[in-house]
Every structure is written in structure tokens, then in C-alpha cells.
Design a protein around this motif. Sequence first.
Motif, mmCIF file in Angstrom:
data_model
loop_
_atom_site.group_PDB
_atom_site.id
_atom_site.type_symbol
_atom_site.label_atom_id
_atom_site.label_comp_id
_atom_site.label_asym_id
_atom_site.label_seq_id
_atom_site.Cartn_x
_atom_site.Cartn_y
_atom_site.Cartn_z
ATOM 1 N N VAL A 104 4.360 6.156 25.616
ATOM 2 C CA VAL A 104 3.011 6.100 25.038
ATOM 3 C C VAL A 104 2.650 4.660 24.703
ATOM 4 O O VAL A 104 1.577 4.164 25.068
ATOM 5 N N LEU A 105 3.552 3.979 24.019
ATOM 6 C CA LEU A 105 3.275 2.599 23.616
ATOM 7 C C LEU A 105 3.198 1.677 24.826
ATOM 8 O O LEU A 105 2.330 0.801 24.892
ATOM 9 N N ALA A 106 4.073 1.882 25.796
ATOM 10 C CA ALA A 106 4.030 1.057 27.002
ATOM 11 C C ALA A 106 2.699 1.224 27.729
ATOM 12 O O ALA A 106 2.121 0.248 28.232
ATOM 13 N N ASP A 107 2.189 2.456 27.770
ATOM 14 C CA ASP A 107 0.891 2.702 28.414
ATOM 15 C C ASP A 107 -0.235 2.005 27.662
ATOM 16 O O ASP A 107 -1.163 1.455 28.266
ATOM 17 N N ILE A 108 -0.178 2.043 26.327
ATOM 18 C CA ILE A 108 -1.213 1.387 25.519
ATOM 19 C C ILE A 108 -1.216 -0.117 25.791
ATOM 20 O O ILE A 108 -2.268 -0.737 25.971
ATOM 21 N N ILE A 109 -0.041 -0.708 25.820
ATOM 22 C CA ILE A 109 0.060 -2.150 26.060
ATOM 23 C C ILE A 109 -0.469 -2.502 27.444
ATOM 24 O O ILE A 109 -1.239 -3.459 27.610
ATOM 25 N N GLN A 110 -0.091 -1.712 28.433
ATOM 26 C CA GLN A 110 -0.488 -1.999 29.817
ATOM 27 C C GLN A 110 -1.984 -1.832 30.027
ATOM 28 O O GLN A 110 -2.586 -2.553 30.837
ATOM 29 N N ALA A 111 -2.606 -0.897 29.288
ATOM 30 C CA ALA A 111 -4.036 -0.627 29.473
ATOM 31 C C ALA A 111 -4.915 -1.787 29.018
ATOM 32 O O ALA A 111 -6.064 -1.916 29.456
ATOM 33 N N LYS A 112 -4.403 -2.614 28.094
ATOM 34 C CA LYS A 112 -5.140 -3.783 27.600
ATOM 35 C C LYS A 112 -6.493 -3.409 26.993
ATOM 36 O O LYS A 112 -7.500 -4.117 27.159
ATOM 37 N N LYS A 113 -6.518 -2.287 26.294
ATOM 38 C CA LYS A 113 -7.714 -1.878 25.568
ATOM 39 C C LYS A 113 -7.619 -2.382 24.122
ATOM 40 O O LYS A 113 -6.518 -2.593 23.604
ATOM 41 N N PRO A 114 -8.764 -2.596 23.457
ATOM 42 C CA PRO A 114 -8.691 -2.972 22.041
ATOM 43 C C PRO A 114 -7.965 -1.893 21.238
ATOM 44 O O PRO A 114 -8.184 -0.703 21.449
ATOM 45 N N VAL A 115 -7.084 -2.328 20.340
ATOM 46 C CA VAL A 115 -6.267 -1.394 19.557
ATOM 47 C C VAL A 115 -6.437 -1.684 18.072
ATOM 48 O O VAL A 115 -6.384 -2.843 17.639
ATOM 49 N N LEU A 116 -6.620 -0.610 17.294
ATOM 50 C CA LEU A 116 -6.548 -0.677 15.837
ATOM 51 C C LEU A 116 -5.243 -0.011 15.421
ATOM 52 O O LEU A 116 -5.050 1.184 15.650
#
Length: 248
Positions: free
Chosen positions: A149-161
Amino acid sequence: MTLKTLGAKKAAELDQELMSEDGGFSIDQLMELAGLSVAQAVYKVHPPPTNSQSKPKILIAAGPGNNGGDGLVAARHLHHFGYTPVVYYPKPTNQPIFTGLQKQLHKLSIPFLTTPESFTSELQSADLVVDALFGFSFKPPVRAPFDSVLADIIQAKKPVLAVDIPSSWDVEGGPPGEGLVGHEFMPEFLISLTAAKPSVRWFKGERHFIGGRFLSKAIADKYGLDVPDYRGVDQIAEVEVGVKVEKL
């Protein structure tokens, strides 16, 4: 300016004191106030457009603990704030407070993603991601299924809160070492709940908020905290990124 922070032990003690017979709070109340703060932080960093039929899509990645519960509460408020929240909750917690929060979201027809593939797909169209995977009690390393899950979030390069601390970070030591999942994870936005945690010294994102407008002055003084300058009806207060950090 010095930002006073609470380590994991002190933060847990503060929570227990708030939920004691003398403190008068319940876990439900604290989670509700935390989730409302998260939703308001989303509103601050990505306000919905006015006079538009388009509702920003907010993807909430929720973990199995109270941090995930904060994310579920935030999803409900975001729906009422004019967003399209979508929830990924890969390991639901089978306790009344969490099952109740899920029922509330189902009643609002807020979608829950059911597979890693659907999460990866939704990331592509998300306007912002809420990282509600792990809180201050997290101990590295990140384990399955949350490593993916975290790897996908990092790879997507979307703004994160990130909620309380960026997931994968140690509450005291900050980001994990090189080669571990989350080593390069640096959310654009952070909302610290009740008080900032020591790992905030490594936060180099754009904006940092303190959330949780419920501490009495007596409790704040007991733990050596400064109550933020909340304005009007705000449940959050913005603090400067990169200021000197003091651990209490």
C-alpha cells in the motif's frame, strides 16, 4: 519558536489520562475530534472548487488501529464537506467502534476498495491521498499488506496528507533506513494530533497542522505543551515547517 513534541510514551499517557474517569473522554469522542481535524486539514490544503459539479476525489488509506479509525471518521466529514471520499481498509478491525464507522460510511454510499489492484487503479485518479495507516505506536518495519500500500502511494506521486506521523516512520527516529519501504516517503502535508511527535524534525513537506482542539490548559501545562492558536471554529492550527523541535 520551538515546537514542543510528545514521544510515544507520553502521548499514550496523555490519551489514557483524557480517557480516565477524571478526564471524561471516550475513545469514540477522541477519534471523532481527530477525524474532524483531518478532514479540515484536507479542506485547507485542497479546498473543493466553488460553483462546480466536480468533487475532488480523496483516497483514504486506513490501517487497522486508531489511526485508521481517524481516517474513517475523516471520510464521513469529507463527504459532507463536498468531496468524493474513497476508502481502502485492507485489514478491518472487528470492534464495535470500527464496525460502526464502516456502517456510517456504507449508509452514505462511500465506496470501499476490496483489492490491491483496485487501490492501485484509484490512486491514478485521486486528487489527494490521506495516509491513515499507522500512528505514533507503530514499530518498523512495515509489514504486508501495508508495505505494498505504501509503496503504491509513493510511486503514484500524488499529494499526501499524513495523519499524526508519516506511515513507516518511527515516532522517535523518523524515516526508516535506506532500502526499507518508506525510506523516501515525504508527504506534502502533515497533521499532528493533540501535539507534534519527535519525528516531525524530519518533516520537509509544505504544510504542518496541529489538530485536536480539546486539551484543557491544565492538561497542556501538565505535559508542558503549548495550546496552538486556534482561530474561530477551526479544529486545526498551522505551524511553521522546519522550526526547532523540543521533546518533552
